[in-house]
Design a protein around this motif. Structure first.
Motif, mmCIF file in Angstrom:
data_model
loop_
_atom_site.group_PDB
_atom_site.id
_atom_site.type_symbol
_atom_site.label_atom_id
_atom_site.label_comp_id
_atom_site.label_asym_id
_atom_site.label_seq_id
_atom_site.Cartn_x
_atom_site.Cartn_y
_atom_site.Cartn_z
ATOM 1 N N VAL A 298 0.844 -1.203 0.000
ATOM 2 C CA VAL A 298 0.000 0.000 0.000
ATOM 3 C C VAL A 298 0.872 1.245 0.000
ATOM 4 C CG1 VAL A 298 -1.709 1.336 1.303
ATOM 5 C CG2 VAL A 298 -1.938 -1.160 1.130
ATOM 6 N N ALA A 299 1.888 1.265 0.861
ATOM 7 C CA ALA A 299 2.779 2.434 0.937
ATOM 8 C C ALA A 299 3.485 2.667 -0.389
ATOM 9 C CB ALA A 299 3.805 2.227 2.058
ATOM 10 N N LEU A 307 -2.889 12.575 -4.204
ATOM 11 C CA LEU A 307 -4.083 12.091 -3.513
ATOM 12 C C LEU A 307 -4.975 13.225 -3.030
ATOM 13 C CD1 LEU A 307 -2.515 9.137 -1.474
ATOM 14 C CD2 LEU A 307 -3.885 8.994 -3.542
ATOM 15 N N ASP A 308 -5.399 14.044 -3.965
ATOM 16 C CA ASP A 308 -6.324 15.122 -3.598
ATOM 17 C C ASP A 308 -7.470 15.268 -4.586
ATOM 18 O OD1 ASP A 308 -4.964 16.155 -5.740
ATOM 19 O OD2 ASP A 308 -4.007 17.796 -4.643
ATOM 20 N N ASP A 312 -7.029 10.761 -8.559
ATOM 21 C CA ASP A 312 -5.928 10.211 -7.763
ATOM 22 C C ASP A 312 -6.387 8.976 -6.986
ATOM 23 O OD1 ASP A 312 -4.281 12.283 -8.599
ATOM 24 O OD2 ASP A 312 -4.770 13.535 -6.874
ATOM 25 N N ILE A 313 -7.577 9.075 -6.407
ATOM 26 C CA ILE A 313 -8.119 7.961 -5.623
ATOM 27 C C ILE A 313 -8.340 6.741 -6.518
ATOM 28 C CG2 ILE A 313 -10.106 7.183 -4.255
ATOM 29 C CD1 ILE A 313 -10.433 10.156 -3.385
ATOM 30 N N ALA A 418 -4.826 5.244 2.088
ATOM 31 C CA ALA A 418 -3.635 5.549 1.296
ATOM 32 C C ALA A 418 -2.810 6.643 1.957
ATOM 33 C CB ALA A 418 -4.046 5.966 -0.116
ATOM 34 N N ARG A 419 -3.464 7.697 2.421
ATOM 35 C CA ARG A 419 -2.734 8.808 3.041
ATOM 36 C C ARG A 419 -2.086 8.381 4.361
ATOM 37 N NH1 ARG A 419 -4.301 14.081 1.898
ATOM 38 N NH2 ARG A 419 -2.673 14.607 3.410
#
Length: 455
Positions: A298-299, A307-308, A312-313, A418-419
């Motif tokens: 995941v990282a 991711l904004d 991105d998602i 994710a974040r």
């Protein structure tokens, strides 16, 4: 579905399975503590388990074709059970989740524009702002033992408040959490008389639930009044879910929601949206702490991503698979119970009027005929070219009554996971196994402590 895996996958802990011959009184003693613990091995192996439930015939269904019939082909023949209505109406009123007939049709049509992918995309900035704040707070606690379940509850509540009202929940969050805990710990549990009495006959607990509802609706109405006082510039586009819901009109009748209806819809969206997402994120973090290799995948996927935005998602395919697999192992709604209005035939199963149909995502998602290694954590099964049968995987339900907020919840969950994993390495600081409890949602039996370090 066959899943090839190089590493031996982890198998997270679960409650012991009940004896298949457990008596009704034995089940009744367990059901309020943990519904999941009332099911025996047979329920994980057989497609149809007939039985009796509170003086009625009942069926546990693990057959996707029969479930499709109940939830899609003839869904109008099946209503919530009296116990289900008692459990939900005090907190959700007559909102979308429990409405029936014309009322449900009106609400669904009216709310639909507020939950389109485009509407969700416009709310992502609210999510990212809260995530930035959450990561900053966690950054100050690296190396310490942290209760990530509480952190997820506070974070998703803040996201719910900002996406719904465009204001933070600093002042109102503690009150809202107290309402939720009060209801879940006592009033939201089914008692014997709740299950046997008709809805029109109040059970002893219904009086306490009625008092709770009075206080709860006054609180939600106060939030709405505060939001309306903040106003909105004439001609400005909607800035939050409240704007969308307040301005929503049924495309066929032109009617909107009354103030009382709006209270129930807002309560439904806040509760259904924040608590279930917080629980799903907690379980995802727990699984990744148990499985460091998957955590690193995941990282790696999030590295270098901004991711904004929804785009991105959508690129976080593996992270999405982790969320999907988490909700397979820990479905937020572990049981869907319906009562038949009239007799029916569901894929060869003869159902009588008044019979109780139980579709248990907890069982369905771990059924030995439907899944390879059903109790193991294998996110890549959701990246396979052979996706699961649509009616074998029901984290958000299915058919016309599928959760209207599913795209919002999925975007929030993938973005948050994710974040968080992109920012921190997460380990368990508590060696005690976490056992899932089926009470209102699939909850942990305790909140373990985690240790986080900056990547």
């Amino acid at each position: 579905m066959n899943i090839a895996s190089v590493r031996r996958p982890i198998v997270p802990p679960t409650p012991p399975r009940a004896p298949d011959d457990m008596s009704f009184l034995g089940k009744l003693a367990v059901i309020r503590r943990n519904m999941i613990a009332t099911w025996g091995q047979r329920a994980y192996e057989e497609e149809i388990i007939p039985g009796r439930f509170i003086f009625r015939n009942s069926f546990i269904l693990n057959r996707p074709d029969a479930i499709r019939h109940i939830l899609l082909s003839n869904y109008e023949n099946y209503t919530r059970t009296p116990a289900g209505i008692r459990m939900l109406r005090p907190v959700l009123g007559d909102g979308l989740l429990i409405a029936e007939g014309h009322s449900w049709t009106f609400q669904r049509r009216t709310l639909a524009p507020a939950f389109t992918p485009r509407a969700t995309a416009n709310l992502v900035p609210h999510m990212t702002a809260v995530l930035d704040e959450t990561i900053a707070k966690l950054d100050a606690r690296t190396g310490e033992a942290v209760d990530l379940r509480e952190t997820m509850q506070r974070m998703t509540l803040e996201i719910a408040g900002r996406t719904m009202f465009s204001f933070g929940m600093d002042r109102h969050g503690p009150t809202l959490r107290n309402f939720i805990m009060e209801y879940a710990e006592r009033l939201g549990r089914a008692y014997f008389l709740d299950m046997v009495l008709p809805v029109s006959w109040p059970s002893p607990m219904d009086f306490a639930r009625a008092r709770f509802r009075t206080r709860w609706t006054e609180f939600v109405a106060m939030l709405i009044a505060e939001r309306r006082a903040a106003g909105k510039k004439d001609g400005a586009p909607p800035r939050d879910l409240f704007d969308l819901m307040d301005e929503a009109r049924d495309p066929e009748t032109g009617k909107g929601f009354s103030d009382a209806q709006l209270v129930d819809e807002v309560a439904t969206m806040i509760l259904a949206g924040h608590e279930t997402t917080a629980t799903a994120l907690f379980w995802a973090l727990y699984l990744l702490a148990l499985d460091p290799d998957t955590q690193e995948e995941v990282a790696s996927e999030t590295r270098g991503e901004h991711l904004d935005s929804i785009a991105d998602i959508d690129r976080q395919k593996f992270t999405r698979a982790v969320i999907d697999e988490t909700m397979r192992l820990y479905p937020p709604a572990f049981l869907v119970a319906r009562a038949a209005r009239d007799k029916d035939n569901a894929a060869g199963i003869e159902i009588g009027k008044g019979d109780i149909i139980m579709i248990a995502p907890w069982l369905l998602h771990r059924h030995e005929k439907l899944w390879d290694q059903p109790n193991a954590f294998i996110p890549k099964r959701f990246m396979s070219k052979e996706p699961p049968d649509r009616f074998a995987y029901l984290p958000f339900g299915a058919g016309p009554r599928v959760c209207i907020g599913a795209p919002f919840a999925q975007a929030e969950s993938v973005l948050a996971l994710a974040r968080l994993i992109g920012a921190f390495r997460i380990e368990l600081a508590d060696s005690n196994p976490v056992i899932p409890l089926g009470v209102v949602t699939t909850q942990p039996d305790h909140s373990p402590m985690f240790r986080i370090t900056r990547r």
